[in-house]
Write a protein that holds these residues in place. Sequence first.
Motif, PDB file in Angstrom:
ATOM      1  N   GLN A 278       0.824  -1.204   0.000  1.00 46.75           N
ATOM      2  CA  GLN A 278       0.000   0.000   0.000  1.00 46.75           C
ATOM      3  C   GLN A 278       0.861   1.258   0.000  1.00 46.75           C
ATOM      4  O   GLN A 278       0.564   2.233  -0.698  1.00 46.75           O
ATOM      5  CB  GLN A 278      -0.939  -0.011   1.201  1.00 46.75           C
ATOM      6  CG  GLN A 278      -1.891   1.187   1.235  1.00 46.75           C
ATOM      7  CD  GLN A 278      -2.808   1.131   2.441  1.00 46.75           C
ATOM      8  OE1 GLN A 278      -2.689   0.229   3.276  1.00 46.75           O
ATOM      9  NE2 GLN A 278      -3.710   2.099   2.539  1.00 46.75           N
ATOM     10  N   ASP A 279       1.963   1.208   0.790  1.00 48.90           N
ATOM     11  CA  ASP A 279       2.870   2.359   0.788  1.00 48.90           C
ATOM     12  C   ASP A 279       3.454   2.581  -0.597  1.00 48.90           C
ATOM     13  O   ASP A 279       3.579   3.730  -1.062  1.00 48.90           O
ATOM     14  CB  ASP A 279       3.980   2.134   1.815  1.00 48.90           C
ATOM     15  CG  ASP A 279       3.430   2.099   3.242  1.00 48.90           C
ATOM     16  OD1 ASP A 279       2.310   2.620   3.460  1.00 48.90           O
ATOM     17  OD2 ASP A 279       4.104   1.528   4.129  1.00 48.90           O
ATOM     18  N   GLU A 280       3.816   1.474  -1.255  1.00 46.32           N
ATOM     19  CA  GLU A 280       4.374   1.589  -2.604  1.00 46.32           C
ATOM     20  C   GLU A 280       3.334   2.140  -3.575  1.00 46.32           C
ATOM     21  O   GLU A 280       3.645   2.993  -4.427  1.00 46.32           O
ATOM     22  CB  GLU A 280       4.863   0.218  -3.060  1.00 46.32           C
ATOM     23  CG  GLU A 280       5.560   0.255  -4.429  1.00 46.32           C
ATOM     24  CD  GLU A 280       6.088  -1.107  -4.834  1.00 46.32           C
ATOM     25  OE1 GLU A 280       6.619  -1.213  -5.941  1.00 46.32           O
ATOM     26  OE2 GLU A 280       5.965  -2.064  -4.020  1.00 46.32           O
ATOM     27  N   LEU A 281       2.096   1.646  -3.439  1.00 51.40           N
ATOM     28  CA  LEU A 281       1.025   2.150  -4.305  1.00 51.40           C
ATOM     29  C   LEU A 281       0.752   3.628  -4.051  1.00 51.40           C
ATOM     30  O   LEU A 281       0.432   4.389  -4.982  1.00 51.40           O
ATOM     31  CB  LEU A 281      -0.251   1.339  -4.086  1.00 51.40           C
ATOM     32  CG  LEU A 281      -0.236  -0.106  -4.607  1.00 51.40           C
ATOM     33  CD1 LEU A 281      -1.515  -0.826  -4.222  1.00 51.40           C
ATOM     34  CD2 LEU A 281      -0.052  -0.135  -6.116  1.00 51.40           C
ATOM     35  N   MET A 282       0.860   4.046  -2.782  1.00 57.06           N
ATOM     36  CA  MET A 282       0.659   5.459  -2.477  1.00 57.06           C
ATOM     37  C   MET A 282       1.699   6.321  -3.165  1.00 57.06           C
ATOM     38  O   MET A 282       1.393   7.396  -3.698  1.00 57.06           O
ATOM     39  CB  MET A 282       0.692   5.662  -0.970  1.00 57.06           C
ATOM     40  CG  MET A 282      -0.516   5.095  -0.222  1.00 57.06           C
ATOM     41  SD  MET A 282      -2.059   5.933  -0.666  1.00 57.06           S
ATOM     42  CE  MET A 282      -1.743   7.553   0.006  1.00 57.06           C
TER      43      MET A 282
END
Length: 685
Positions: A278-282
Amino acid sequence: MSEIRQILKKSITRRFTAMMLTLLSLLVAGAAIVLYMNYSAFSQYQTTLKASMEKRVLVEQIVEHTNQIFFRARGYYAFLNPNEYNQLFVEKQKLEQAIAAYKKLQLTSQEQVVVSSIESFQSNFFTNIFPLASGYAKAGDYEALRAFSSSGVNQEVNNLMSYAANYKKQNEQLLLQENRTLFANVISQSQWFVLYIVVVLIFSIWVTRRTTRDIGAPLERLSVEADRFSRGELPHFQDLHRVDEIGNLARSLDYLIRQIQVKEETLMAQNEELQAQQDELMMQQEELQEALAKMEDNERYLQKRNRLIQSLANTLDKQELLQSIIRNIVEVMDADKGVIVLMNTDQDVSSFGVSELGVDQFLRGLDHGPLVRVQETREPYVLVRESTDAERGYQEAYSQTYELYLPVLHADQELVACIVVSRIGRSLSPQEQQMAMGLSKQISLSLDKLAMHEETEKQRQITQDMLDTIQEGVQLVDNNGVTVQVNRTFRELLQFDQCPAGQPLELSGYFRHMDGLICDHQELVAFVKTALSEDGTGGFATHLIELTHPHVRYIQLYAEHLFRDQKKWGTLLVYRDITKEYEIDQMKSEFVSTVSHELRTPLASVLGFAELLLNKELKPERQQRYMTAIYQEAKRLTALINDFLDLQRMESGRQSYEEEQFAIDQLINWPGSIHRPGNRARPSR
């Protein structure tokens, strides 16, 4: 029976459905029984009531018809009226019909005996009694008739009427008894129905309690255990041994909780991994948002640029074009205000967001301001200065204003205009300066187009002014028959005041306009069409137009073809006003005719008298008179010629006048007296 219990035990739905069906069956059965009992009671009551009423009506009819028979018989006995006799047998027929209808009903033994007695009485009356009594009446033996009537015949009728009255009372008592019986049945049925409702209510309470015990309590226990699990405690389910839906739900929930406990660690690990993803997608989303923002900025820039290009192509008015350029360039450059000035002798200027005082200050500093550097370098120049109080507005902090001096160059690198845009508190990047230089090239092309249009318009105006100075009307028509240009004399001469000089005029419109002004319209149409259809290799004559409105005028029309590269491209129609010349020619023709007539008269007199003197021998007195006449006519001819010469001198302005007084009556009488003998002298002055 045990198998049915096992089937019901395995399913709450089946048990609940069975109880509901049983309750519904009891309700339906009870309602059907009550309805049937009510229907039976009311049907029996209606049947009894209907039979009693029919019997009562028929008995009354029998009594009525019997009574009528006796009345008709007595009337016949008394008056021997045939009508009474006929009515007697009509009543007999009605009595027979009533007795037949009464016998069709369900009769008691007593009623059957009464019917038999009535029939025997009827048969005896018409067989024995009436014939005998009518015989006494016909014979006039009324004593025997009264003795016969008192022998007991009337008593039978009285008995019948008494029976009818008693039957009516019995019928009313029977109806009252039936009403009481019906009311008692209804009360009894209502008591049974109330008892039935109580039984059904008790059964409903039992069904509700059983449902609560089988469904509500287990569900509440499952809810309590689920709540304990949500608080992190270990649940303990009590209904795992049940074989119905509650047991299945308890076992499934127990299995699910155990599986959740087993996979909790796996889910935690997966959760951490998903958090990292999720952090990477953010981060990717932020990058995409930045790219999208750049794309939106580029799209807005392209839209503004397109609006600028469209505004450059939509107008050829200088001031409107300059206003559109500076407004759109300020919007495209995201500036706060701007000014554009043309480097011509008039120094045409337009501004956006700048006051008139600021524009005047800018124009006064053109020769010694930053524009001098732009003229020398032909490159954009950015001036950074402190913002004025008016530019800062209500902001108290220090700010700077960035002014971009943008040159607009011609194809030969000549400076044709300069644009100045200002940003308050925001700098201008080199990329924005390059973008502004690209826009300046588009503006340069638009200004070149404007200059070409102004030059063309100037030349057209010069040509129009030259045409307007010509005294003849000029009409330029192209090969399609469209009038492309006329001069002022044409509009005034042919009353085309409402037709602007540069507005095209169709040939049909020209013909319609001329139709009401001239008297030879068809000849004009033929001449113009012939002139326009000529290829220019041959000449053609002129045409005379006679205008009739608002006053008579004569116009000479001729045509000249125009060629370009040996190819005809138009025709020039020239209208020349020859009204004065035409009138002078008419006057000269009339003058010559008048002179010829005036000279012929004295010459004829001279020739006539001279011929007489030459060819005949006349007396001296007559010769003297003829010679005098010849002399007078010669003097008259000389005076007439002198008058013509005076008229020519008057027309040329070389005539001198002598004022004298003479008698007006002699002038009036002189033309008639010159031919009388002995009176040839001119009037005295």
